[in-house]
Design a protein around this motif. Structure first.
Motif, short mmCIF file in Angstrom:
data_model
loop_
_atom_site.label_atom_id
_atom_site.label_comp_id
_atom_site.label_asym_id
_atom_site.label_seq_id
_atom_site.Cartn_x
_atom_site.Cartn_y
_atom_site.Cartn_z
N THR A 238 37.27 36.95 35.99
CA THR A 238 38.63 37.25 35.48
C THR A 238 39.46 35.97 35.41
O THR A 238 40.29 35.80 34.53
CB THR A 238 39.36 38.29 36.36
N ILE A 239 39.22 35.07 36.35
CA ILE A 239 39.97 33.81 36.35
C ILE A 239 39.41 32.90 35.24
O ILE A 239 40.16 32.21 34.54
CB ILE A 239 39.84 33.09 37.71
N GLN A 240 38.11 32.94 35.06
CA GLN A 240 37.51 32.18 33.97
C GLN A 240 38.15 32.58 32.63
O GLN A 240 38.46 31.72 31.81
CB GLN A 240 36.00 32.45 33.90
N ALA A 241 38.35 33.88 32.45
CA ALA A 241 38.94 34.35 31.20
C ALA A 241 40.35 33.77 31.03
O ALA A 241 40.74 33.36 29.93
CB ALA A 241 38.98 35.87 31.17
N GLN A 242 41.11 33.71 32.12
CA GLN A 242 42.45 33.11 32.03
C GLN A 242 42.36 31.65 31.59
O GLN A 242 43.08 31.21 30.70
CB GLN A 242 43.16 33.11 33.41
N ASN A 245 41.25 31.15 27.99
CA ASN A 245 42.36 31.44 27.07
C ASN A 245 43.35 30.28 27.03
O ASN A 245 43.80 29.88 25.97
CB ASN A 245 43.09 32.72 27.50
N GLU B 71 33.89 40.48 42.32
CA GLU B 71 34.11 39.03 42.34
C GLU B 71 34.01 38.51 43.77
O GLU B 71 33.87 39.28 44.71
CB GLU B 71 35.47 38.73 41.71
N SER B 283 36.64 40.54 30.58
CA SER B 283 36.69 39.09 30.88
C SER B 283 35.41 38.35 30.54
O SER B 283 35.43 37.14 30.39
CB SER B 283 36.91 38.88 32.37
N PRO B 298 43.57 38.58 29.67
CA PRO B 298 43.00 38.45 31.03
C PRO B 298 43.95 38.97 32.09
O PRO B 298 45.16 38.95 31.90
CB PRO B 298 42.80 36.94 31.20
N ARG B 318 47.91 43.51 40.50
CA ARG B 318 47.46 42.88 39.25
C ARG B 318 47.26 43.89 38.13
O ARG B 318 46.98 43.51 37.00
CB ARG B 318 46.13 42.16 39.49
#
Ligand code: SF4
Ligand code: SF4
Lengths: 387, 430
Positions: A238-242, A245, B71, B283, B298, B318
């Protein structure tokens, strides 16, 4: 037609280790157009990261770039160099490898920036993030004014070490404008409440946030070329996607030219215009994203695609590449296609002599494989490699 | 009863997860309190344990592969180790083959029957031991074979050779040391060792994460083949959704110590229900030409600390779908922004000194500045006024009042009630 922004020719980097000479990067050539994202994909030991370091001249001992050129289009520089060093200039292009140390460093501070997989090594833990980015801003300003006048307290830490290895009398003072610019940069990379975050120390940042801060630090120099080495590999998806982007947004906003190194074909698909595939130190295929995904020519490229689990469908058995990555020790490498003993289509000539990358194909889509020249002829007998 | 495990029944258990339950995990908890220092205790700093696994329940059916995905830090590996009793659970129960493990006096039989394969093949084998000896070790420990037929040493040797070949290596290589093998080969050796005692159940903890993708595919195919040949049951733990989809029949998604959704693989990927599952799937970058055009929104922010997880739904800090109270007309995005401000106030995570200094004690102006900093969307007038008032409280140092002011109006079911049910989300409450 204008020249590309970057033209890499026969770049070769070796490591002299106790076990012998390691051919980490072997005669790699590619071009990157202005504003484009060029992806380099490969597995561990393929030489992709060393290629990145070689581009920005950051290979450390016992490694050494032993051959090749990195041509960079910069007309002012070409003008300036032409007189003293005509060999290093070709039209508007300058061969960075032929410049003297000091010119090269100045360029690094201004035209090139690099981000790494691990952001912690790019920050000094005892200085606030804002100050460090502000220092990067100052480094850039002074480097532009006078290539020899910069030093920062972050020296010795990753990116800034890279920006400022040309050391001279230090300046501990960071101007108010630079601080404001640092906050702007943190905002640009999507850090919420940047003014407050600027006053915090690196350990107060999460992994993803520090990765963004590192990107901000890289942007401080307003680089023409950003080299990103596995920038999201250490991060959760999910952080990779941020981060991806953010990188795409910056890319389109600043028209930055990017060389992106990754092992992840999904990241390649999301980010890249052109792609090079590396195997055993060589660039074995390059072309547009569509060339590689829809018309892969090199059996290794095909193998990589076949091995990647597809998220959107489960009806398919994975097609692994049999065998393992070969040794890169010079003495153990024969003069043949290095992929041959894993290649399902190996032919006799593949063992006699390696194919050239510029074997016939289209102008932009090339593969270092005889299949690109003439298709599958004269196969090796079944079980040839099973002793 | 344990003999009805023909190879290849994997597909049969695919859809409903029906069939005999091999392992049943109920309300499993695993807390770690070793990070709490004496100082924390003395000063009463919110000294709380890390709630790595916090009330996790699932069944694994014989012959199936259950995927546990999430994760880093979500607790998935801790679940794997705790159900095998490599770590003691803090609470909860685990039953294997119908028998509660706490009630078993002797776990030897269970340990023989339930094995684990770890991520890093380099560290799980002893570098000073020839690999053949590593594979034999479990046989020695468990006094295999238990029947008295033939010469035990010879049979062991035979068994080791057989295993080595079954995982795609050659028996000639048994005398070599781990350093002579590649990562993929070592993982094969790890598999041979795990299979030595002919277990029914394997925990596979990120078994391919340290491998390159071309080698990963070899190992995944091997694991699938072994499963159908030996009727094995797998718990497959991974952060990689592509791998999970490829190998699993059913999937449980973990977030911050809890399972948020369990579903058959196909259903989870085509119709994810929990907002976290949705975000996770969205994602992952696809290996596809159309990937560049795909719009990804995201998830913002980071995972909160497992020492002090959010009340109610743990994903609420979140969640893009966090539920507003019934009597407020506000769109989803605006509500998310307000909830973010509330979280910051609850954590006292807004720096006010500078703003206060810059505005010479004019709290209204100070609050305006904070508002601009924290709210990047246009809120309806009434909500804007409410948030602004709370920020005035904040600039005056009155965090408690600010929090109350906002809670009064915006308190969400997502923070008051812990969601239960098949999908752990109030959007799925009946
Ligand atoms: S050159 Fe020959 S061995 Fe090498 S990849 Fe092409 S077909 Fe295979
Ligand atoms: S319960 Fe609320 S916060 Fe949690 S996932 Fe569902 S909508 Fe989101």
């Amino acid at each position: 037609m204008t020249d590309p922004l970057l033209r890499v020719e026969d770049l070769t980097t070796r490591f002299l280790t106790e076990e012998g000479q390691v051919n980490a990067v072997e005669s790699v050539s590619f071009e990157v157009e202005q504003g484009e994202v060029f992806g380099i994909v490969g597995e561990s030991g393929s030489g992709k990261s060393v290629t990145a370091l070689s581009l920005v001249d950051l290979v450390e001992s016992p490694g050494r770039i032993t051959d090749g050129s990195v041509w960079f289009r910069q007309s002012d520089l070409a003008e300036r160099i032409r007189e003293d060093n005509p060999d290093a200039v070709d039209g508007e292009m300058v061969d960075l490898r032929q410049l003297d140390e000091c010119e090269r460093r100045a360029l690094r501070g201004t035209e090139f920036a690099m981000i790494f997989q691990d952001p912690t090594s790019s920050f000094n833990p005892s200085i606030t993030v804002g100050t460090q980015i502000a220092e990067a801003v100052e480094v850039q300003q002074r480097a532009t004014a006078n290539p020899r006048s910069v030093r920062s307290r972050t020296q010795g830490f990753g990116l800034l070490k890279f920006l400022t290895t040309s050391v001279a009398p230090g300046v501990d003072y960071v101007s108010e404008e630079s601080r404001e610019r640092a906050v702007e940069l943190l905002d640009t990379v999507g850090i919420p409440d940047p003014a407050e975050r600027a006053t915090e120390y690196p350990h107060q940042f999460s992994g993803g946030m520090l990765q963004r801060a590192m990107i901000a630090q890289a942007l401080a120099s307003e680089p023409s070329v950003l080299v990103a080495d596995e920038p999201t590999t250490a991060l959760d998806v999910t952080i990779q996607a941020q981060i991806l982007n953010t990188l795409s947004e910056l890319q389109s906003e600043y028209g930055m030219t990017t060389v992106l190194i990754t092992h992840n074909l999904g990241v390649i698909a999301r980010m890249c215009d052109q792609v090079g595939v590396m195997y055993a130190g060589e660039l074995v295929e390059r072309g547009s994203l569509a060339d590689l995904f829809e018309r892969p020519t090199h059996p290794y490229t095909e193998g990589l695609l076949g091995s990647s689990p597809n998220l959107d469908s489960a009806d398919r058995r994975l097609q692994p590449i049999e065998g393992n990555v070969p040794s890169l020790l010079d003495e153990e490498m024969d003069d043949r296609c290095y992929f041959a003993d894993r290649c399902p289509k190996a032919m006799q000539e593949c063992l006699d002599k390696p194919s050239e990358l510029d074997a016939e194909g289209s102008e932009t889509h090339r593969a270092k494989c005889y299949l690109a020249e003439h298709g599958y002829e004269d196969p090796l007998p079944e079980g040839y490699f099973d002793e | 009863m344990s003999s009805d495990t023909p190879g290849g029944n994997r597909r049969m258990s695919l859809d409903a997860g029906e069939g005999e339950v091999l392992m049943s995990v109920q309300e499993l908890e695993r807390y770690f309190d070793d990070g709490i220092s004496l100082l924390d205790r003395l000063f009463g700093e919110s000294a709380s344990a890390v709630r790595a696994v916090d009330g996790v329940s699932f069944d694994i059916h014989r012959g199936e592969t259950l995927g546990l995905v999430g994760e880093s830090g979500c607790g998935k590996s801790t679940v794997g180790e705790t159900i095998l009793r490599l770590q003691e659970p803090t609470a909860g129960s685990v039953a294997f083959d119908g028998e509660n493990l706490e009630e078993r006096e002797d776990l030897t039989e269970f340990r023989r029957n339930a094995q684990i394969l770890f991520q890093d093949p380099f560290s799980s084998l002893d570098p000073r031991m020839p690999v053949g000896q590593s594979i034999r070790q479990p046989l020695d420990i468990h006094d295999w074979p238990q029947d008295a037929e033939g010469d035990p040493a010879e049979r062991k040797q035979q068994r080791v050779e057989e295993l080595m070949e079954r995982v795609g290596l050659s028996a000639d290589q048994l005398d070599r040391y781990p350093s002579e093998f590649s990562g993929g080969q070592l993982q094969r050796i790890g598999i041979a060792r795990a299979l030595a005692l002919d277990p029914d159940f394997l925990v596979l903890d990120e078994p391919t994460s340290a491998l390159d993708v071309s080698v990963q595919a070899q190992i995944l195919n091997l694991l699938a083949d072994l499963q159908s040949d030996f009727g094995l049951t797998y718990l497959f733990i991974s952060h990689d959704l592509g791998v999970i989809r490829y190998i699993c029949d059913r999937i449980a998604v973990m977030y911050l110590g809890e399972i948020v959704e369990t579903a058959p693989a196909e259903q989870l990927f085509t119709n994810p229900r929990h907002p976290y599952t949705e975000a996770l799937l969205e994602s992952v970058p696809r290996v596809d030409l159309a990937e560049r055009e795909r719009d990804i929104d995201p998830l913002a922010g980071d995972v909160p600390s497992p020492r002090d997880p959010p009340s109610g739904c743990r994903f609420r800090t979140r969640c893009p779908k966090v539920i507003p109270p019934d009597d407020i007309r506000i769109n989803q995005e605006e509500f998310r922004v307000i909830m973010d401000v509330r979280d910051r106030i609850a954590d006292r995570e807004i720096a006010v000194e500078q703003v206060r200094a810059d505005t010479d004690g004019d709290t209204d102006r100070a609050a305006d500045r904070l508002y601009d900093r924290l709210v990047d969307t246009e809120l309806p007038d009434q909500e804007r006024q409410r948030v602004h008032d709370a920020l005035v409280d904040v600039t005056e140092g009155n965090w408690g009042r600010a929090g109350d002011r906002l809670r009064e109006r915006y308190e969400s079911v997502c923070e008051t009630d812990h969601p239960t049910g098949e999908v752990s989300c109030h959007l799925f409450d009946d």
